[in-house]
Enzyme design. Sequence first.
Site, short mmCIF file in Angstrom:
data_model
loop_
_atom_site.label_atom_id
_atom_site.label_comp_id
_atom_site.label_asym_id
_atom_site.label_seq_id
_atom_site.Cartn_x
_atom_site.Cartn_y
_atom_site.Cartn_z
N ASP A 38 -22.10 -13.97 26.66
CA ASP A 38 -20.92 -13.26 26.20
C ASP A 38 -20.59 -13.62 24.76
O ASP A 38 -20.99 -14.67 24.25
CB ASP A 38 -19.71 -13.60 27.09
N LYS A 60 -18.39 -9.00 24.97
CA LYS A 60 -17.19 -8.23 25.29
C LYS A 60 -16.03 -8.86 24.54
O LYS A 60 -15.76 -10.05 24.69
CB LYS A 60 -16.90 -8.25 26.79
N MET A 172 -5.31 -12.64 27.00
CA MET A 172 -5.44 -11.29 26.44
C MET A 172 -4.08 -10.64 26.17
O MET A 172 -3.90 -9.43 26.35
CB MET A 172 -6.28 -10.41 27.38
#
Length: 252
Positions: A38, A60, A172
């Site tokens: 990742d 991502k 996030m």
Amino acid sequence: MEHAPGKVFLIGAGPGDPELLTLKAVRALGAADVVLVDDLVHRNTLRHARAGARVIEVGKRGGCRSTPQAFIEKLMVRLARRGLVVARLKGGDPFVFGRGGEELAVLQAAGIETEVVPGITAGMGAPTALGIPVTHRDVARGVTFLTGHARDGTDPDWRALRATGTTLVIYMGLARVAALVAGMLEAGYRADTPACAIQNATLATQREVMTNLSRLPTAVADARLSSPAILVIGEVVRYAQIAAASAAQRAA
């Protein structure tokens, strides 16, 4: 020609600092023929991959072009069916906002042997790096991990969360910090609730702002913090100041 069945490791690489990788993760990386890595994984982690292992970037990151999740899942199945050992290397812990549960289900449905290797999730590593205990028997009887970017676009039930009295650790959430804070204040959270935002936790590039809930959006904007970042809301944030003061006293 049939191949012997392969295997997939779903590995948590931790919150950033490659030295926080577990020994089990190191051994799994050393056994892999292919590593699917990742974007947020520190590249020094790949030093533990065996010589000759193929490394495939499947990054991502919010706001950027990302590798489709369905492609990653199909790739893991295809590689394992060729008899290869695959390491799916993720930031944090595979099962904490890492889609590890989705990937495990796909692999199991395909009959692929899979082993999950836990990692330190950013929601624990980031506050700890600042001396913030996410639980404390004097001020926080628990901790709630939640995402600031839900798949269905809905906000958490802030009133229900306020009633729990737990520390909030939000993943996030930086891009929506103003909307999140507005929802919390409307639900009855105190404006002076201690709050902080932590960028690049556990790395040399770590930056943070410490403030209160009502000022958090302004503080984040003024400091120009960017993702990846963790938000921590609750009385436990005060302990970061205590930890910093204690360190300064020791240095003096």
